[in-house]
Design a protein around this motif. Structure first.
Motif, PDB file in Angstrom:
ATOM      1  N   PRO A  39       3.891  -3.547  -2.938  1.00 58.73           N
ATOM      2  CA  PRO A  39       5.300  -3.878  -3.150  1.00 58.73           C
ATOM      3  C   PRO A  39       6.051  -2.758  -3.854  1.00 58.73           C
ATOM      4  O   PRO A  39       5.592  -2.219  -4.864  1.00 58.73           O
ATOM      5  N   SER A  41       8.641  -2.856  -5.676  1.00 59.66           N
ATOM      6  CA  SER A  41       9.047  -3.166  -7.047  1.00 59.66           C
ATOM      7  C   SER A  41       7.924  -2.891  -8.041  1.00 59.66           C
ATOM      8  O   SER A  41       8.167  -2.431  -9.170  1.00 59.66           O
ATOM      9  N   GLU A 278       5.994 -11.194  -8.130  1.00 58.77           N
ATOM     10  CA  GLU A 278       5.918 -10.887  -6.701  1.00 58.77           C
ATOM     11  C   GLU A 278       5.092 -11.896  -5.903  1.00 58.77           C
ATOM     12  O   GLU A 278       4.383 -11.535  -4.965  1.00 58.77           O
ATOM     13  N   TRP A 281       6.129 -11.801  -2.270  1.00 61.49           N
ATOM     14  CA  TRP A 281       5.561 -10.670  -1.532  1.00 61.49           C
ATOM     15  C   TRP A 281       4.168 -11.012  -1.022  1.00 61.49           C
ATOM     16  O   TRP A 281       3.795 -10.618   0.099  1.00 61.49           O
ATOM     17  N   MET A 285       2.818 -10.573   2.705  1.00 62.71           N
ATOM     18  CA  MET A 285       1.656  -9.714   2.932  1.00 62.71           C
ATOM     19  C   MET A 285       0.596 -10.435   3.751  1.00 62.71           C
ATOM     20  O   MET A 285       0.026  -9.868   4.696  1.00 62.71           O
TER      21      MET A 285
END
Length: 387
Positions: A39, A41, A278, A281, A285
């Motif tokens: 990620p 971030s 996250e 995410w 993923m």
């Protein structure tokens, strides 16, 4: 250390095949690393911390931020009750967590039960502790654990059992019956369990991971191994952890302090940021990984390969014999990397000795669609060349 005998030093098959792929310009579906970089971030937070965060040794057991984040993450996702101060040891990657655990918990004269196919670090690390590695073998296509197979490998000196779930190289997730078999054998023989669960988040969104550490019947006897590299696709960061009841964690920490002592505080706190922020995410993923698995599996089947069932990790495997290919896995992998520019891993490398299965080859599917498509073209050419 007298009486242990010589411990062979060799290059792992993963390093060997990656070096071969690099030298020949081959597509590397061998060693397990994704094309993605995790990620944005989390990487941005790591970069910010590198400039603005602490740069000196963090606490030996890990930064407060990461241990607190791990306790919260596992409480929410797996129902684990962890004390950040006593139950968590942050390590330099999952392999160091395994090393610290085995060196801490095993003594000369004891034995550890290893389920093959197995990560190739297990047995050498067991022997470094002066202990003996005893093996039970699983076979394709089911690769199932049974209580009978485990019982047959237990000896009076067995101290612990190593269990990998989800499983590398097979890509399987253990089912309830297999977890029950592990539980029953551990309780019957008073064994500790080292649960290598580094692939816990690399699985379908529809299949939550069930940790052995969450089983109340196993309270006090499970060490759970985790890896930020697998969770966030940042394998080069080398941030892992061992989660264990306080008495076991204290022993692991005492060993860890003389292995690496600690790991980068900036990367630890960047991982903490990811665990805290996250979760969405992770869902994306998993869908992307599943798409890559399906893309590679469908293409391999279309090219004439028999693909073995898998549902987790970054890996899937083909059965050479079932595909009508009269080569062993080592010869096949050598031929495809040298003649067709594609690297895979012979699954016989996950077994000790010469009598394990030699008909299965592992490929990494955590790649960009264009990489998978190019690899499939080369694997299709290899299949045609083999008749």
């Amino acid at each position: 250390m007298s009486g242990i005998g010589p411990i062979p030093v060799r290059t792992t098959i993963f390093e060997f095949m990656s070096a071969k792929a690099a030298a020949l310009g081959a597509i590397n579906l061998g060693q397990g690393f994704p094309d993605a970089s995790g990620p944005a971030s989390v990487r941005a937070e790591g970069a910010r911390l590198m400039l603005e965060g602490p740069q000196q040794y963090p606490r030996m057991r890990g930064t407060d931020g990461l241990r607190t984040a791990l306790a919260a993450f596992y409480a929410e996702t797996q129902g684990l009750a962890l004390d950040p101060a006593t139950d968590i040891v942050v390590t330099s990657g999952g392999t160091e967590a395994i090393a610290a655990t085995l060196l801490a918990l095993l003594s000369p004269g004891e034995a550890a039960l290893v389920i093959e196919p197995a990560y190739d670090a297990y047995a050498p690390l067991i022997r470094r502790a002066g202990a003996t590695a005893n093996f039970t073998r699983l076979f394709p296509p089911e690769w199932r654990i049974t209580r009978a197979a485990l019982e047959a490998a237990v000896t009076p000196n067995t101290k612990l059992i190593l269990v990998n779930d989800p499983v590398n190289p097979t890509g399987r997730m253990l089912d309830a019956d297999e977890r029950a078999a592990v539980r029953e054998v551990a309780l019957a023989h008073d064994l500790l369990i080292v649960a290598d669960e580094v692939w816990e988040e690399v699985r379908p969104n529809s299949r939550p991971h069930v940790s052995l550490a969450a089983d109340p019947a196993l309270a006090g006897r499970v060490v759970k191994i985790g890896s930020a590299g697998k969770i966030f696709q940042v394998t080069g960061w080398k941030i892992g952890w061992a989660l264990a009841p306080a008495p076991l964690a204290a022993k692991i920490a005492a060993t860890h302090q003389f292995l690496t002592f600690t790991s980068s505080p900036t990367l630890q706190d960047a991982v903490a940021f990811g665990l805290n922020s996250e979760r969405a995410w992770l869902t994306v993923m998993r869908d992307e990984i599943e798409a890559g698995r399906a893309r590679l599996a469908d293409g391999l089947a279309a090219a004439g390969y028999v693909v073995l069932p898998s549902e987790a990790t970054w890996f899937l495997s083909i059965d050479l014999a079932a595909s009508g290919i009269a080569l062993g896995d080592v010869d096949f992998c050598t031929r495809i990397v040298e003649q067709h520019g594609i690297a895979g891993i012979p699954v016989s490398a996950f077994f000790e000795g010469e009598d394990g299965p030699t008909n299965v080859v592992r490929f990494c599917h955590a790649k960009a669609p264009a990489t998978i498509d190019a690899a499939l073209e080369r694997l299709a050419a290899a299949r045609r060349a083999l008749g």
